[in-house]
Scaffold this motif. Structure first.
Motif, mmCIF file in Angstrom:
data_model
loop_
_atom_site.group_PDB
_atom_site.id
_atom_site.type_symbol
_atom_site.label_atom_id
_atom_site.label_comp_id
_atom_site.label_asym_id
_atom_site.label_seq_id
_atom_site.Cartn_x
_atom_site.Cartn_y
_atom_site.Cartn_z
ATOM 1 N N HIS A 243 0.854 -1.192 0.000
ATOM 2 C CA HIS A 243 0.000 0.000 0.000
ATOM 3 C C HIS A 243 0.891 1.244 0.000
ATOM 4 C CE1 HIS A 243 -3.540 -2.501 1.006
ATOM 5 N NE2 HIS A 243 -2.733 -3.127 1.840
ATOM 6 N N PRO A 244 1.654 1.459 -1.052
ATOM 7 C CA PRO A 244 2.653 2.535 -1.048
ATOM 8 C C PRO A 244 2.048 3.912 -0.787
ATOM 9 C CG PRO A 244 2.326 1.649 -3.268
ATOM 10 C CD PRO A 244 1.628 0.732 -2.332
ATOM 11 N N GLY A 245 2.666 4.622 0.163
ATOM 12 C CA GLY A 245 2.272 5.990 0.467
ATOM 13 C C GLY A 245 1.002 6.144 1.265
ATOM 14 N N ARG A 246 0.393 5.034 1.721
ATOM 15 C CA ARG A 246 -0.925 5.116 2.343
ATOM 16 C C ARG A 246 -0.948 4.774 3.827
ATOM 17 N NH1 ARG A 246 -5.283 1.886 -0.874
ATOM 18 N NH2 ARG A 246 -6.634 3.355 0.241
ATOM 19 N N LEU A 247 0.126 4.195 4.347
ATOM 20 C CA LEU A 247 0.091 3.695 5.717
ATOM 21 C C LEU A 247 0.966 4.540 6.632
ATOM 22 C CD1 LEU A 247 0.349 -0.148 5.022
ATOM 23 C CD2 LEU A 247 -1.709 1.205 5.458
ATOM 24 N N ASP A 248 0.333 5.172 7.609
ATOM 25 C CA ASP A 248 1.063 5.953 8.599
ATOM 26 C C ASP A 248 1.564 5.041 9.720
ATOM 27 O OD1 ASP A 248 0.613 8.269 7.178
ATOM 28 O OD2 ASP A 248 -1.189 8.810 8.312
ATOM 29 N N THR A 249 2.470 5.570 10.522
ATOM 30 C CA THR A 249 3.117 4.794 11.564
ATOM 31 C C THR A 249 3.043 5.519 12.901
ATOM 32 O OG1 THR A 249 5.230 5.782 10.932
ATOM 33 C CG2 THR A 249 4.707 3.621 9.999
ATOM 34 N N GLY A 250 3.348 4.786 13.968
ATOM 35 C CA GLY A 250 3.375 5.369 15.295
ATOM 36 C C GLY A 250 4.247 4.534 16.208
ATOM 37 N N ALA A 251 4.756 5.157 17.277
ATOM 38 C CA ALA A 251 5.617 4.423 18.204
ATOM 39 C C ALA A 251 5.853 5.227 19.466
ATOM 40 C CB ALA A 251 6.963 4.096 17.544
ATOM 41 N N LEU A 252 6.335 4.526 20.487
ATOM 42 C CA LEU A 252 6.875 5.139 21.687
ATOM 43 C C LEU A 252 8.391 5.213 21.545
ATOM 44 C CD1 LEU A 252 4.917 3.214 24.482
ATOM 45 C CD2 LEU A 252 4.395 5.474 23.545
ATOM 46 N N LEU A 253 8.973 6.362 21.845
ATOM 47 C CA LEU A 253 10.426 6.501 21.820
ATOM 48 C C LEU A 253 10.969 6.150 23.199
ATOM 49 C CD1 LEU A 253 11.173 9.760 19.777
ATOM 50 C CD2 LEU A 253 11.383 7.374 19.056
ATOM 51 N N VAL A 254 11.887 5.196 23.233
ATOM 52 C CA VAL A 254 12.442 4.737 24.492
ATOM 53 C C VAL A 254 13.467 5.737 25.019
ATOM 54 C CG1 VAL A 254 12.099 2.343 23.816
ATOM 55 C CG2 VAL A 254 14.327 3.428 23.434
ATOM 56 N N ILE A 255 13.861 5.549 26.257
ATOM 57 C CA ILE A 255 14.986 6.288 26.806
ATOM 58 C C ILE A 255 16.113 5.285 27.030
ATOM 59 C CG2 ILE A 255 13.428 7.924 27.916
ATOM 60 C CD1 ILE A 255 14.168 6.660 30.614
ATOM 61 N N GLY A 256 17.288 5.772 27.365
ATOM 62 C CA GLY A 256 18.391 4.866 27.645
ATOM 63 C C GLY A 256 19.292 4.638 26.455
ATOM 64 N N ALA A 257 20.109 3.571 26.562
ATOM 65 C CA ALA A 257 21.205 3.351 25.612
ATOM 66 C C ALA A 257 20.734 3.177 24.171
ATOM 67 C CB ALA A 257 22.016 2.133 26.052
ATOM 68 N N GLY A 258 19.574 2.599 23.971
ATOM 69 C CA GLY A 258 19.140 2.306 22.605
ATOM 70 C C GLY A 258 18.330 3.392 21.935
ATOM 71 N N ARG A 259 18.168 4.536 22.574
ATOM 72 C CA ARG A 259 17.270 5.566 22.042
ATOM 73 C C ARG A 259 17.699 6.062 20.656
ATOM 74 N NH1 ARG A 259 13.605 9.565 23.849
ATOM 75 N NH2 ARG A 259 13.792 11.551 22.762
ATOM 76 N N GLN A 260 18.935 6.484 20.520
ATOM 77 C CA GLN A 260 19.387 7.021 19.233
ATOM 78 C C GLN A 260 19.366 5.956 18.150
ATOM 79 O OE1 GLN A 260 19.750 10.218 18.571
ATOM 80 N NE2 GLN A 260 19.123 10.525 20.718
ATOM 81 N N GLN A 261 19.681 4.733 18.525
ATOM 82 C CA GLN A 261 19.619 3.636 17.556
ATOM 83 C C GLN A 261 18.182 3.414 17.101
ATOM 84 O OE1 GLN A 261 21.835 -0.386 17.858
ATOM 85 N NE2 GLN A 261 19.791 -0.792 18.688
ATOM 86 N N GLN A 262 17.227 3.450 18.021
ATOM 87 C CA GLN A 262 15.826 3.294 17.647
ATOM 88 C C GLN A 262 15.411 4.370 16.659
ATOM 89 O OE1 GLN A 262 12.883 4.374 20.551
ATOM 90 N NE2 GLN A 262 11.265 3.117 19.642
ATOM 91 N N ILE A 263 15.809 5.592 16.922
ATOM 92 C CA ILE A 263 15.464 6.699 16.017
ATOM 93 C C ILE A 263 16.047 6.456 14.640
ATOM 94 C CG2 ILE A 263 15.801 9.167 15.586
ATOM 95 C CD1 ILE A 263 15.693 9.560 18.650
ATOM 96 N N ARG A 264 17.324 6.024 14.576
ATOM 97 C CA ARG A 264 17.963 5.763 13.280
ATOM 98 C C ARG A 264 17.251 4.629 12.545
ATOM 99 N NH1 ARG A 264 22.640 5.555 16.378
ATOM 100 N NH2 ARG A 264 22.878 3.325 15.862
ATOM 101 N N ARG A 265 16.957 3.557 13.227
ATOM 102 C CA ARG A 265 16.346 2.392 12.575
ATOM 103 C C ARG A 265 14.960 2.738 12.039
ATOM 104 N NH1 ARG A 265 15.997 -2.363 16.352
ATOM 105 N NH2 ARG A 265 16.269 -3.755 14.556
ATOM 106 N N ARG A 266 14.171 3.431 12.829
ATOM 107 C CA ARG A 266 12.834 3.824 12.380
ATOM 108 C C ARG A 266 12.936 4.759 11.178
ATOM 109 N NH1 ARG A 266 9.512 6.528 14.357
ATOM 110 N NH2 ARG A 266 7.613 5.301 14.043
#
Length: 526
Positions: A243-266
């Motif tokens: 469904h290209p261009g039609r599906l929005d996303t959502g998430a909780l951003l964590v705190i701690g060591a993996g936060r910046q990695q989560q942001i990059r991966r998403r």
């Protein structure tokens, strides 16, 4: 099961009518109110004596049923009852007849909880435990013990002895007293060698497609959880391709060591795949659990089985609803799909060994009840019991916002695929990793270095907001202490250690459950 609220009187001989989105008997003694949502439908058939009410998830490419009761002959009624029990999605069946008890049966494709309680005159039920507050008169030592040591069991028991859970494929029979009948255990597959030339990723892709295609979700009002992790990532990226261009996303951003990695991966997933324009985020730094703004902390009637990270999760849910979401697709069940058994993995056996019963805050009644913690639980289901419990935690906050959850990893074909895969396709989530790698995503996505987890959020919440709550519990009392389920001296000793020694994730994090159970018991029994 599809959500509803109900009040049923047995042995009634009056007919059912449908008006104002609810079924009622002509004498007004019984009522069934289905949850209003475009992903659900409801219907009623009667042969002039027996009546069958069905509330269920809709199936794609089928017109929604007419909800008005339909009169049929006895043979057609029997056929309708048999067909209803083979519905491939979530369903709930309610059967009434003159001079007979009422019966309520759940399907296997669980989505939401149904809690039941009764008086001498009527059976009451709801997806929201708050509707049954008046029945929350006493606490179950066995269920409290399970929850306090973080060893939940899927079964009919809840924290409150007079409130029961209708589990998958179970039947509740009520004729003045309530009897819950568990089904036969579900049969499961075992890992087996792959056939020559087997294309596992193609089979995985097909299973995702079939799971998503079963139900008629509308891309314009559907949001996909995209945490940055493997499970939601594999589901969401495949859906974005379709469904290209039609599906929005959502998430909780964590705190701690993996936060910046989560942001990059998403960011990489959203950039490389054709997702919709909107990405709805709630930052856990500003929405920590146990914050004074949390509904639990404010004393609202929040079930002890609802989302432990209640404040950030409900804020994300509210944000999605504000932007028109009616359906949310998750990655729940992905862990269990590829989980290794204790026989396959020493690490799994060691992880289970960390679930200790020797916690200093366990009261004498809870300690004694642990000897019976595996009694009266439901038999093996088609979907892993931990997954089923996880679905129940997320459903109520979503439903309050008018959002219906979809969990593709609980689809029967998806479960079967995971059960049959050899260990090298399941270990370290190789299936999901290879699926994402096949999309050309980087090793930052497919082989992350940092741990992305809520453990730092739980630590921050406990040490910032949890300690005052626990001190207040000791100072003012608690239903858990009064019932002998929590030992105040052991809890006081643990609190002293928490403020004077390094935080121990495996040990101290379990205090979150003490707080949640205390707040729930206090609110429901006030």
């Amino acid at each position: 099961m599809p959500v509803l609220t109900l009040r049923l009187t047995p042995y009634a001989s009056t007919a059912w009518t449908y008006r104002d989105h609810r079924y009622t008997t002509t004498d007004g003694t019984s009522e069934v109110v289905p949850f209003a949502h475009p992903m659900l439908e409801h219907l009623a058939v009667t042969d002039g004596a027996r009546t069958l009410l069905v509330v269920r998830e809709r199936i794609a490419n089928r017109t929604a049923c007419d909800p008005q009761p339909r009169t049929v002959d006895q043979d057609t009624y029997d056929q309708a009852l048999g067909a209803a029990a083979h519905w491939p999605a979530d369903y709930l069946l309610i059967e009434t007849a003159p001079r007979r008890p009422v019966r309520v049966t759940a399907g296997a494709a669980r989505t939401t909880p149904l809690y039941l309680a009764h008086t001498d005159e009527a059976l009451h039920g709801s997806w929201d435990m708050a509707d049954l507050k008046r029945f929350a008169t006493s606490l179950s030592p066995r269920e409290a013990a399970r929850l306090l040591i973080y060893r939940p069991r899927y079964g009919a028991e809840t924290l409150f002895t007079s409130i029961r859970r209708l589990t998958e494929r179970a039947t509740a029979t009520y004729g003045g007293d309530l009897h819950l009948h568990y089904p036969e255990p579900s049969l499961h597959r075992s890992p087996r060698p792959l056939a020559d030339g087997a294309d596992v990723l193609a089979a995985f892709t097909e299973a995702i497609d079939n799971a998503l295609d079963l139900r008629p979700f509308d891309p314009a009002s559907t949001v996909f959880h995209l945490t940055g992790g493997f499970d939601s990532g594999t589901i969401a990226t495949r859906a974005a391709q379709r469904h290209p261009g039609r599906l929005d996303t959502g998430a909780l951003l964590v705190i701690g060591a993996g936060r910046q990695q989560q942001i990059r991966r998403r960011t990489e997933m959203r950039t490389r795949l054709p997702f919709g324009r909107h990405d709805h985020l709630v930052d856990c730094r500003t929405s920590p659990p146990l914050h004074p703004d949390c509904a639990r902390v404010r004393g609202e009637l929040i079930s002890p089985y609802e989302e432990p990270l209640h404040l950030p999760f409900t804020r994300l849910t509210g944000l999605l609803a504000e932007h028109g979401a009616r359906t949310v697709v998750t990655g729940l069940g992905g862990d269990e799909m590829v989980a290794l058994s204790q026989q396959e993995s020493t690490a799994t056996a060691l992880a289970n060994a960390h679930i200790t019963e020797k916690l200093p805050w366990l009261g004498p009644r809870a300690q004694a009840a642990l000897d019976y913690s595996d009694d009266a639980i439901a038999p093996p289901a088609h979907v892993n019991s931990i997954t089923l419990l996880s679905l129940e935690t997320t459903a109520p906050p979503l439903l309050r916002a008018g959002i219906w959850p979809l969990h593709p990893f609980t689809d029967p074909a998806m479960v079967q695929l995971g059960e049959e895969l050899p260990i090298h396709w399941r270990e370290f989530k190789a299936l999901q990793c290879r699926q994402l790698a096949a999309l050309g995503l980087s090793k930052d996505v497919t082989h992350p270095v940092e741990r992305e987890s809520f453990v730092w959020l739980v630590q921050h919440s406990l040490t910032t907001y949890g300690i005052p709550l626990l001190n207040g519990m000791l100072a003012s009392g608690s239903p858990l202490i009064e019932a002998g389920l929590v030992d105040p001296d052991g809890l006081r000793l643990t609190l002293d250690e928490l403020t004077s020694t390094p935080y121990d994730e495996e040990f101290h994090a379990k205090l979150l459950q003490v707080i949640d159970l205390h707040l729930a018991a206090t609110a429901f029994q006030s």
